[in-house]
Enzyme design. Structure first.
Site, PDB file in Angstrom:
ATOM      1  N   ARG A 112       0.817  -1.240   0.000  1.00 47.00           N
ATOM      2  CA  ARG A 112       0.000   0.000   0.000  1.00 47.00           C
ATOM      3  C   ARG A 112       0.840   1.275   0.000  1.00 47.00           C
ATOM      4  O   ARG A 112       0.365   2.349   0.360  1.00 47.00           O
ATOM      5  CB  ARG A 112      -0.971   0.025   1.191  1.00 47.00           C
ATOM      6  CG  ARG A 112      -1.997  -1.081   1.151  1.00 47.00           C
ATOM      7  CD  ARG A 112      -3.278  -0.673   1.860  1.00 47.00           C
ATOM      8  NE  ARG A 112      -4.269  -1.705   1.698  1.00 47.00           N
ATOM      9  CZ  ARG A 112      -4.490  -2.661   2.599  1.00 47.00           C
ATOM     10  NH1 ARG A 112      -3.822  -2.684   3.718  1.00 47.00           N
ATOM     11  NH2 ARG A 112      -5.412  -3.566   2.366  1.00 47.00           N
ATOM     12  N   LYS A 134       3.614  12.306 -10.506  1.00 46.20           N
ATOM     13  CA  LYS A 134       2.675  11.585 -11.385  1.00 46.20           C
ATOM     14  C   LYS A 134       3.295  10.235 -11.716  1.00 46.20           C
ATOM     15  O   LYS A 134       4.423  10.170 -12.221  1.00 46.20           O
ATOM     16  CB  LYS A 134       2.445  12.356 -12.682  1.00 46.20           C
ATOM     17  CG  LYS A 134       1.386  13.419 -12.571  1.00 46.20           C
ATOM     18  CD  LYS A 134       1.058  13.954 -13.949  1.00 46.20           C
ATOM     19  CE  LYS A 134       0.014  15.058 -13.862  1.00 46.20           C
ATOM     20  NZ  LYS A 134      -0.208  15.695 -15.164  1.00 46.20           N
ATOM     21  N   GLU A 176       9.922  19.307 -24.052  1.00 45.61           N
ATOM     22  CA  GLU A 176       9.276  19.600 -22.753  1.00 45.61           C
ATOM     23  C   GLU A 176       9.814  20.903 -22.151  1.00 45.61           C
ATOM     24  O   GLU A 176       9.100  21.608 -21.446  1.00 45.61           O
ATOM     25  CB  GLU A 176       9.478  18.439 -21.771  1.00 45.61           C
ATOM     26  CG  GLU A 176       8.831  17.120 -22.209  1.00 45.61           C
ATOM     27  CD  GLU A 176       7.323  17.023 -21.952  1.00 45.61           C
ATOM     28  OE1 GLU A 176       6.696  18.046 -21.601  1.00 45.61           O
ATOM     29  OE2 GLU A 176       6.771  15.916 -22.133  1.00 45.61           O
ATOM     30  N   LYS A 214       8.520  23.926 -13.051  1.00 43.83           N
ATOM     31  CA  LYS A 214       7.674  22.764 -12.738  1.00 43.83           C
ATOM     32  C   LYS A 214       7.388  22.694 -11.236  1.00 43.83           C
ATOM     33  O   LYS A 214       6.251  22.445 -10.812  1.00 43.83           O
ATOM     34  CB  LYS A 214       8.379  21.495 -13.217  1.00 43.83           C
ATOM     35  CG  LYS A 214       7.711  20.200 -12.797  1.00 43.83           C
ATOM     36  CD  LYS A 214       6.744  19.686 -13.824  1.00 43.83           C
ATOM     37  CE  LYS A 214       5.944  18.492 -13.339  1.00 43.83           C
ATOM     38  NZ  LYS A 214       6.146  17.300 -14.077  1.00 43.83           N
ATOM     39  N   GLU A 224      -3.486  18.441  -9.937  1.00 44.45           N
ATOM     40  CA  GLU A 224      -3.986  18.907 -11.238  1.00 44.45           C
ATOM     41  C   GLU A 224      -5.478  19.237 -11.219  1.00 44.45           C
ATOM     42  O   GLU A 224      -6.270  18.718 -11.996  1.00 44.45           O
ATOM     43  CB  GLU A 224      -3.685  17.860 -12.321  1.00 44.45           C
ATOM     44  CG  GLU A 224      -3.742  18.463 -13.726  1.00 44.45           C
ATOM     45  CD  GLU A 224      -3.214  17.518 -14.794  1.00 44.45           C
ATOM     46  OE1 GLU A 224      -2.038  17.158 -14.725  1.00 44.45           O
ATOM     47  OE2 GLU A 224      -4.012  17.146 -15.672  1.00 44.45           O
ATOM     48  N   ARG A 228      -1.927  23.019 -12.982  1.00 43.55           N
ATOM     49  CA  ARG A 228      -0.989  21.989 -13.451  1.00 43.55           C
ATOM     50  C   ARG A 228      -1.387  21.450 -14.829  1.00 43.55           C
ATOM     51  O   ARG A 228      -0.535  20.970 -15.583  1.00 43.55           O
ATOM     52  CB  ARG A 228      -0.887  20.852 -12.425  1.00 43.55           C
ATOM     53  CG  ARG A 228       0.194  19.861 -12.787  1.00 43.55           C
ATOM     54  CD  ARG A 228       0.544  18.912 -11.663  1.00 43.55           C
ATOM     55  NE  ARG A 228       1.539  17.964 -12.113  1.00 43.55           N
ATOM     56  CZ  ARG A 228       2.117  17.066 -11.339  1.00 43.55           C
ATOM     57  NH1 ARG A 228       1.812  16.998 -10.057  1.00 43.55           N
ATOM     58  NH2 ARG A 228       3.012  16.240 -11.835  1.00 43.55           N
ATOM     59  N   ASN A 232       0.120  20.227 -19.657  1.00 40.15           N
ATOM     60  CA  ASN A 232      -0.328  19.284 -20.688  1.00 40.15           C
ATOM     61  C   ASN A 232      -0.419  19.935 -22.064  1.00 40.15           C
ATOM     62  O   ASN A 232      -0.964  19.343 -23.001  1.00 40.15           O
ATOM     63  CB  ASN A 232      -1.699  18.714 -20.321  1.00 40.15           C
ATOM     64  CG  ASN A 232      -1.559  17.547 -19.388  1.00 40.15           C
ATOM     65  OD1 ASN A 232      -1.042  16.519 -19.762  1.00 40.15           O
ATOM     66  ND2 ASN A 232      -2.000  17.721 -18.160  1.00 40.15           N
ATOM     67  N   HIS A 235       0.055  17.912 -25.088  1.00 45.78           N
ATOM     68  CA  HIS A 235      -0.157  16.506 -24.716  1.00 45.78           C
ATOM     69  C   HIS A 235      -1.525  15.988 -25.142  1.00 45.78           C
ATOM     70  O   HIS A 235      -1.686  14.804 -25.427  1.00 45.78           O
ATOM     71  CB  HIS A 235       0.018  16.317 -23.209  1.00 45.78           C
ATOM     72  CG  HIS A 235       1.450  16.454 -22.751  1.00 45.78           C
ATOM     73  ND1 HIS A 235       2.189  17.599 -22.958  1.00 45.78           N
ATOM     74  CD2 HIS A 235       2.270  15.594 -22.110  1.00 45.78           C
ATOM     75  CE1 HIS A 235       3.405  17.430 -22.451  1.00 45.78           C
ATOM     76  NE2 HIS A 235       3.478  16.226 -21.935  1.00 45.78           N
ATOM     77  N   HIS A 239      -0.842  12.737 -26.981  1.00 45.58           N
ATOM     78  CA  HIS A 239      -1.212  11.412 -26.458  1.00 45.58           C
ATOM     79  C   HIS A 239      -2.002  10.608 -27.489  1.00 45.58           C
ATOM     80  O   HIS A 239      -1.852   9.389 -27.593  1.00 45.58           O
ATOM     81  CB  HIS A 239      -2.037  11.556 -25.175  1.00 45.58           C
ATOM     82  CG  HIS A 239      -1.202  11.914 -23.973  1.00 45.58           C
ATOM     83  ND1 HIS A 239      -1.740  12.235 -22.758  1.00 45.58           N
ATOM     84  CD2 HIS A 239       0.144  11.998 -23.809  1.00 45.58           C
ATOM     85  CE1 HIS A 239      -0.767  12.495 -21.883  1.00 45.58           C
ATOM     86  NE2 HIS A 239       0.376  12.370 -22.518  1.00 45.58           N
ATOM     87  N   HIS A 252       7.928  10.138 -26.628  1.00 46.11           N
ATOM     88  CA  HIS A 252       6.888  10.982 -26.015  1.00 46.11           C
ATOM     89  C   HIS A 252       7.094  12.469 -26.348  1.00 46.11           C
ATOM     90  O   HIS A 252       6.172  13.152 -26.803  1.00 46.11           O
ATOM     91  CB  HIS A 252       6.873  10.746 -24.498  1.00 46.11           C
ATOM     92  CG  HIS A 252       5.968  11.672 -23.766  1.00 46.11           C
ATOM     93  ND1 HIS A 252       4.601  11.673 -23.966  1.00 46.11           N
ATOM     94  CD2 HIS A 252       6.221  12.670 -22.862  1.00 46.11           C
ATOM     95  CE1 HIS A 252       4.057  12.616 -23.211  1.00 46.11           C
ATOM     96  NE2 HIS A 252       5.016  13.228 -22.536  1.00 46.11           N
TER      97      HIS A 252
HETATM   98  N1  GLY Z   1       4.184  16.158 -17.126  1.00 48.34           N
HETATM   99  C1  GLY Z   1       3.132  16.981 -16.718  1.00 48.34           C
HETATM  100  C2  GLY Z   1       2.920  17.010 -15.262  1.00 48.34           C
HETATM  101  O1  GLY Z   1       3.696  16.461 -14.505  1.00 48.34           O
HETATM  102  O2  GLY Z   1       1.945  17.562 -14.825  1.00 48.34           O
END
Ligand code: GLY
Length: 348
Positions: A112, A134, A176, A214, A224, A228, A232, A235, A239, A252
């Site tokens: 857990r 993330k 990025e 960041k 998010e 945040r 994206n 993205h 994606h 990516h």
């Molecule tokens: N890679 C985007 C984030 O960590 O929110």
């Protein structure tokens, strides 16, 4: 009868991000290092000479986004059980974004949840993926759709690991960095225009600037709920491209670069970004040989895939669109026909 559970949580999940030569990691328990054969061959000796722990185990998994799935997570968890890790153990994710995302996710699940440390070895993971907690995997429905927020205990960013990085991976990381500048920092974007990241100390400077950006975003919106999502940018489109091409054609960061071009087209059409600004972003990405075109075969299918994006609600799609350079708009007020007409521009 109604009972309640009052979880008056005050949890401090703060952690350091060390940028520079790898520091010694001391752990009073077992440590498992998750890595891939390539990174192990190149850099494991450096990491091992910087770990002080009771016992150290190595878990290796195949490299590549196509292996970032639940099957690999089960393999990792099995090895963690083989080594009898416990709640006092530490997992060290040593590799690129795929290793970081899976290491973080496996450590969030094992018993857990156990501690983990990120030691990113690609530019992309150093400037973005390793920071912010993330974690997760892909499935056939899309990218990163299964996962958890699980913050690392520390992030160690040692730019010297990048000396062995292939040129394509370098470009993917730059995408990025550009994302971070376009969305949050106009002066950083201008600095990127003026300085080549392949020269001198520029890369180290850019890594620090990107990580600083960041970190501030994650501090403000860890889970998010708002800000945040701006990270994206590129993205939402990227994606879908990755999923359509089965994670085999583009790295990516490369699909994010194409995604940024698509988002910029939409932003320009909506009057948020000028043609000149759009050209400046393209020129910067071109400098690092990033792919910037993609042939959409089925616009309707591409559009429908947006609804699986984690930012989407039942009937609306959230787009991250640049407002000029250095600011961003997070909006679901985008005309469907306009989006589809932009997508049609990417049909041959
Ligand atoms: N890679 C985007 C984030 O960590 O929110």
């Amino acid at each position: 009868m109604t009972l309640s559970i009052n979880l008056n949580r005050i949890i401090d999940d703060s952690y350091p991000i060390h940028i520079g030569a790898l520091k010694t990691i001391k752990w009073d328990g077992k440590v498992a290092i998750l890595t891939n054969p390539k990174i192990a061959g190149l850099h494991l000796h450096t990491l091992l000479s910087n770990i002080q722990a009771k016992e150290v185990y190595i878990i290796t998994v195949a490299d590549g986004e196509q292996y970032k799935n639940l099957q690999t997570i089960e393999f990792i968890l099995d090895r963690m059980f083989d080594h009898r890790l416990n709640r006092k153990s530490l997992l060290v994710a040593f590799g690129g974004g795929v290793i970081g995302d899976m290491g973080g996710f496996a450590s969030s699940l094992y018993n857990r949840g156990i501690d983990f440390i990120q030691i990113p070895t690609t530019l992309l993971s150093q400037v973005d993926a390793s920071v912010g907690g993330k974690t997760g995997v892909n499935n056939r429905f899309g990218k990163n759709l299964i996962g958890a927020f699980h913050q690392p205990r520390a992030v160690h960013i040692d730019p010297s690991f990048l000396t062995t990085l292939p040129a394509r991976e370098f470009g993917a990381g730059v995408a990025e960095i550009v994302k971070m500048a376009v969305t949050f920092n106009a002066s950083f974007f201008e600095w990127l225009e003026a300085n080549d990241l392949r020269e001198g100390e520029n890369l180290a400077v850019a890594i620090s600037k990107a990580v600083e950006t960041k970190a501030r975003v994650v501090e403000e919106d860890e889970k998010e709920q708002g800000l945040r999502a701006a990270l994206n940018y590129g993205h939402t489109f990227g994606h879908v491209i990755e999923n359509e091409t089965h994670y085999e054609t583009y790295l990516h960061g490369e699909s994010v670069a194409i995604g940024m071009i698509m988002a910029n087209n939409l932003a320009c059409e909506m009057g948020l970004m000028s043609v000149i600004e759009m050209k400046r972003v393209r020129a910067l990405l071109e400098r690092y040989n990033l792919p910037l075109s993609y042939e959409i075969k089925d616009v309707e299918k591409f559009y429908q895939a947006f609804f699986l994006d984690k930012k989407s609600a039942d009937s609306s799609i959230t787009f991250i669109l640049p407002r000029g350079i250095g600011a961003v708009e997070i909006t679901d007020a985008v005309d469907t026909n306009m989006v589809k007409s932009i997508l049609r521009r990417f049909q041959k």
